[in-house]
Motif scaffolding. Sequence first.
Motif, PDB file in Angstrom:
ATOM      1  N   PHE A   1       1.097   5.006   0.922  1.00  0.00           N
ATOM      2  CA  PHE A   1       0.192   5.990   1.734  1.00  0.00           C
ATOM      3  C   PHE A   1       0.829   7.512   1.445  1.00  0.00           C
TER       4      PHE A   1
ATOM      5  N   SER B   1      -7.806  11.625   3.948  1.00  0.00           N
ATOM      6  CA  SER B   1      -7.915  10.880   2.930  1.00  0.00           C
ATOM      7  C   SER B   1      -8.411   9.832   2.914  1.00  0.00           C
TER       8      SER B   1
ATOM      9  N   ARG C   1       1.339   9.721   9.886  1.00  0.00           N
ATOM     10  CA  ARG C   1       0.303   9.058   9.888  1.00  0.00           C
ATOM     11  C   ARG C   1      -0.301   8.340  11.550  1.00  0.00           C
TER      12      ARG C   1
ATOM     13  N   LYS D   1     -10.369   4.707   6.441  1.00  0.00           N
ATOM     14  CA  LYS D   1      -9.503   6.259   6.183  1.00  0.00           C
ATOM     15  C   LYS D   1      -8.307   6.561   6.309  1.00  0.00           C
ATOM     16  N   GLY D   2      -7.615   7.548   5.497  1.00  0.00           N
ATOM     17  CA  GLY D   2      -6.382   7.528   6.051  1.00  0.00           C
ATOM     18  C   GLY D   2      -6.289   8.990   6.889  1.00  0.00           C
TER      19      GLY D   2
ATOM     20  N   GLU E   1      -5.711   3.782   1.745  1.00  0.00           N
ATOM     21  CA  GLU E   1      -6.586   3.744   3.142  1.00  0.00           C
ATOM     22  C   GLU E   1      -7.544   3.182   3.718  1.00  0.00           C
TER      23      GLU E   1
ATOM     24  N   ARG F   1       0.348  -0.801   0.215  1.00  0.00           N
ATOM     25  CA  ARG F   1      -0.452  -0.358   0.225  1.00  0.00           C
ATOM     26  C   ARG F   1       0.894   1.347   0.428  1.00  0.00           C
TER      27      ARG F   1
END
Length: 329
Positions: free
Chosen positions: A4, A55, A29, A36-37, A60, A2
């Motif tokens: 970010f 985000s 983070r 969601k982020g 995310e 992933r």
Amino acid sequence: MRQFTDSEALSGIVPEALGAGVRVVRVDRLRGGSKKGVYRVHTSGSRAASVIVYSWAEAEDFWPAAEAIDPAHPFAHASGLAPFLAAQRRLDGLGVRVPGVLLADDSRRRYPADVAVVEDIAGGTLEALLETDPARASHALNELAAMLDLMHQQHSQHYGRVDVLERGDKASGDSCEQLVLERAVEDLAEAAERDPGIGSAAAPLHVRLEELATRVAPRTQHGLIHGELGPDHVLVDASGHPVLIDIEGLMFFDVEWEHVFLRLRFGDRYPALSRPGLDPARLDLYMLAMRLSLVAGPLRLLDGDFPHRTVMREIAEHNAKEALALLVQ
């Protein structure tokens, strides 16, 4: 793997929210989000030393893709800028403290996903404060109780997420209790495949769900609930006031659904939030349904690459035991 966001990706959207002279100096983070982020962005050249960025990028969201479900269903995946903004407007309009929105953008011109820049509430969570400063936390808890009273006293003949009702759509299903029963049956079937204890008791658990559902009388009025309100979803600001976060699931529904979750997450502190007049039949059905949801959900999340795996496994194991204990009451 992933991918970010980072300082470079946020260097356009944050100055748009705070002013052209603002510079992003560090991005953290924050741990815990599964849909969601959430990023704390430290800045220079602004009166706000930091802001929070939400985000809703696809990377995310750690939840595995589910079978097609009506997006208007109250238990559909509650995530995205539209439900966040609808919930923020509704709660702010009631005087319920939520982070202020500095910028919301779904154009994807400055950032490759729907994004919101919001006020950074720097006081930490109520969950942490309950451990470190019980006296201060007690004041916040009492204020939270008053906020919940205000929310739960907002009534609607229709149930459903706030964003769904705002756009004139109708939520799925015939009643809150029917939706909860249907979801619980699905969660039971899913949990039975993954947890041996639930699997061996699947038949009596199904019978128990059906029996509890028959005791629930019809209702035509629903209150405004957060839907997933634990002490980790309450921040405490510098003045000691509670601030609700993770609000995308805000909906009109049976307030008993909220109280069952509050009871599970606040534990010994729940009496400060408890209220008279709740329907015991709904509480019984919803408690068993919630326990099964908290088995199936975490195990489903573990099908993917969610990083905090031990805590999810512990949640599933604990709630499986509690669900089985409800059979003998």
